[in-house]
Design an enzyme around this catalytic site. Structure first.
Site, PDB file in Angstrom:
ATOM      1  CE  LYS A  14      -6.992  -0.293   5.452  1.00 13.14           C
ATOM      2  NZ  LYS A  14      -5.926   0.971   5.609  1.00 13.14           N
ATOM      3  NE  ARG A  87      -8.951   3.931   0.965  1.00 14.96           N
ATOM      4  CZ  ARG A  87      -8.556   2.906   0.920  1.00 14.96           C
ATOM      5  NH1 ARG A  87      -9.043   1.760   0.856  1.00 14.96           N
ATOM      6  NH2 ARG A  87      -7.066   2.612   0.927  1.00 14.96           N
ATOM      7  NE  ARG A 126       1.868  -1.450   1.508  1.00 15.59           N
ATOM      8  CZ  ARG A 126       0.631  -0.956   1.874  1.00 15.59           C
ATOM      9  NH1 ARG A 126       0.029  -1.358   3.227  1.00 15.59           N
ATOM     10  NH2 ARG A 126       0.151   0.156   1.515  1.00 15.59           N
ATOM     11  NE  ARG A 161      -0.624  -1.171  -2.866  1.00 12.20           N
ATOM     12  CZ  ARG A 161      -1.632  -0.931  -1.902  1.00 12.20           C
ATOM     13  NH1 ARG A 161      -1.626  -1.631  -0.950  1.00 12.20           N
ATOM     14  NH2 ARG A 161      -2.305   0.242  -1.758  1.00 12.20           N
ATOM     15  NE  ARG A 172      -2.285   4.548  -0.786  1.00 14.92           N
ATOM     16  CZ  ARG A 172      -1.581   3.675  -0.224  1.00 14.92           C
ATOM     17  NH1 ARG A 172      -0.100   3.526  -0.607  1.00 14.92           N
ATOM     18  NH2 ARG A 172      -2.028   2.641   0.414  1.00 14.92           N
TER      19      ARG A 172
HETATM   20  P1  AMP Z   1      -5.492  -0.029  -0.516  1.00 16.54           P
HETATM   21  O1  AMP Z   1      -5.300  -1.375  -0.977  1.00 16.54           O
HETATM   22  O2  AMP Z   1      -6.748  -0.256   0.501  1.00 16.54           O
HETATM   23  O3  AMP Z   1      -4.806   0.866   0.069  1.00 16.54           O
HETATM   24  O4  AMP Z   1      -6.510   0.776  -1.742  1.00 16.54           O
HETATM   25  C1  AMP Z   1      -5.525   1.089  -2.781  1.00 16.54           C
HETATM   26  C2  AMP Z   1      -6.187   2.227  -3.556  1.00 16.54           C
HETATM   27  O5  AMP Z   1      -7.449   1.450  -4.122  1.00 16.54           O
HETATM   28  C3  AMP Z   1      -6.762   3.377  -2.811  1.00 16.54           C
HETATM   29  O6  AMP Z   1      -5.652   4.432  -2.795  1.00 16.54           O
HETATM   30  C4  AMP Z   1      -7.800   3.955  -3.741  1.00 16.54           C
HETATM   31  O7  AMP Z   1      -7.578   4.670  -4.948  1.00 16.54           O
HETATM   32  C5  AMP Z   1      -8.298   2.537  -4.361  1.00 16.54           C
HETATM   33  N1  AMP Z   1      -9.583   2.165  -3.241  1.00 16.54           N
HETATM   34  C6  AMP Z   1      -9.494   0.949  -2.426  1.00 16.54           C
HETATM   35  N2  AMP Z   1     -10.650   0.988  -1.599  1.00 16.54           N
HETATM   36  C7  AMP Z   1     -11.308   1.841  -2.002  1.00 16.54           C
HETATM   37  C8  AMP Z   1     -12.560   2.392  -1.194  1.00 16.54           C
HETATM   38  N3  AMP Z   1     -13.120   1.766  -0.532  1.00 16.54           N
HETATM   39  N4  AMP Z   1     -13.132   3.687  -1.967  1.00 16.54           N
HETATM   40  C9  AMP Z   1     -12.367   4.254  -2.851  1.00 16.54           C
HETATM   41  N5  AMP Z   1     -11.122   4.076  -3.240  1.00 16.54           N
HETATM   42  C10 AMP Z   1     -10.846   2.886  -2.889  1.00 16.54           C
END
Ligand code: AMP
Length: 217
Positions: A14, A87, A126, A161, A172
Site C-alpha cells: 500500500k 482498517r 522492509r 520499523r 498485526r
Molecule cells: P501502517 O503503517 O499502516 O502499517 O500502520 C502501523 C500501525 O499504526 C498499525 O499497526 C496500527 O497500530 C496503527 N494504525 C495505522 N492506521 C490505523 C488505523 N486506521 N486504525 C488503527 N490503527 C492504525
C-alpha cells in the site's frame, strides 16, 4: 474533492503504491500509520497513547484514528488517497457518514491482495527512509539500497520499523484477520471497488492503478 482508499494487509505494498501514485496524479497521500508514527516521535498526547499499541502490532482505537482523519479532511481541498485507513468496519462506516455529511465523493477502493505466505518476508525485510519528507521504502531482497543503510534518493539513514519484526507482524496479522473481512465486504458492494493482484512486481501494479485513474479522467 474525492477520497480514494488502498486496502490490504501489512506488507501488501500500500505504502509503495501510494507514494508512486501521488507522484503521477495530484493526490494527497494520507497514511494513518505515518501520521501516528510522527505523533509517537514527537511525543504528543496521541503519540503517547498509540506508542505501545503500535509497537506490539495492535490497532489504535477507532475514535482516535477517526479524529485524526476527519481533522485532516476538513483542512484538505484536493483529492485524497488513504493508505492504512479505514482498517475496521466502524472506521469505514464513520468515514462514509463523514463523507456524505461533507458532500465528498468516495472514489476508488483498491484492495491489494497478496498470498499471506509472502507477507512476513516482505515486512521483516522492509527498510524505510528515516527522513519523513522522503519516506522511501526498500526491501533487502527485492529492492535493496545501493549503499547499505542509506537512502538512494535523499541520503537519509534507513530504519527498520519497530513493528516490522516477525513477532509484531504475527500480531498485526491477527488484528488484520479480526477486522478485515467485514471491512472488505462493506466496500465490495461499492461501484468503484477493485481487487488488485498484489503478488505481481510493483511496477505492474502501479501501471494498473495509473490506468484505473486514467479511465476515470
Ligand atoms: P501502517 O503503517 O499502516 O502499517 O500502520 C502501523 C500501525 O499504526 C498499525 O499497526 C496500527 O497500530 C496503527 N494504525 C495505522 N492506521 C490505523 C488505523 N486506521 N486504525 C488503527 N490503527 C492504525
Amino acid at each position: 474533492m474525492k477520497v480514494h482508499i488502498l486496502l490490504g494487509p501489512p506488507g501488501c505494498g500500500k505504502g509503495t503504491q501510494a507514494k508512486r501514485l501521488v507522484e503521477k496524479r495530484s493526490l494527497i497521500h494520507l497514511s494513518t500509520g505515518d501520521i501516528l508514527r510522527d505523533a509517537v516521535s514527537k511525543g504528543t498526547e496521541v503519540g503517547l497513547r498509540a506508542k505501545a499499541l503500535m509497537a506490539s502490532g495492535k490497532l489504535v482505537d477507532d475514535s482516535t484514528v477517526n479524529g485524526i482523519v476527519f481533522a485532516r479532511l476538513q483542512d484538505e481541498t484536493g483529492d485524497v488517497l488513504f493508505d492504512g485507513y479505514p482498517r475496521t468496519l466502524f472506521q469505514a462506516e464513520s468515514l462514509q457518514t463523514f463523507l456524505s455529511a461533507q458532500g465528498i465523493a468516495l472514489g476508488y477502493v483498491m484492495d491489494i491482495e497478496v498470498p499471506w505466505q509472502e507477507l512476513e518476508a516482505r515486512v521483516v525485510n522492509r527498510r524505510v527512509c528515516s527522513n519523513n519528507a522522503c519516506g522511501a521504502i526498500y526491501n533487502l531482497n527485492s529492492k535493496p539500497p545501493k549503499v547499505e543503510g542509506i537512502c538512494d534518493l535523499c541520503g537519509g539513514s534507513l530504519k527498520h520499523r519497530a513493528d516490522d519484526t516477525s513477532e509484531a507482524f504475527q500480531s498485526r496479522m491477527v488484528e488484520f484477520n479480526k477486522t478485515f473481512q467485514p471491512l472488505q465486504a462493506f466496500y465490495q458492494g461499492m461501484p468503484h471497488y477493485r481487487s488488485v493482484d498484489g503478488s505481481r512486481p510493483p511496477e505492474q501494479i502501479h501501471d494498473q492503478l495509473v490506468q484505473l485513474f486514467q479511465e476515470q479522467a
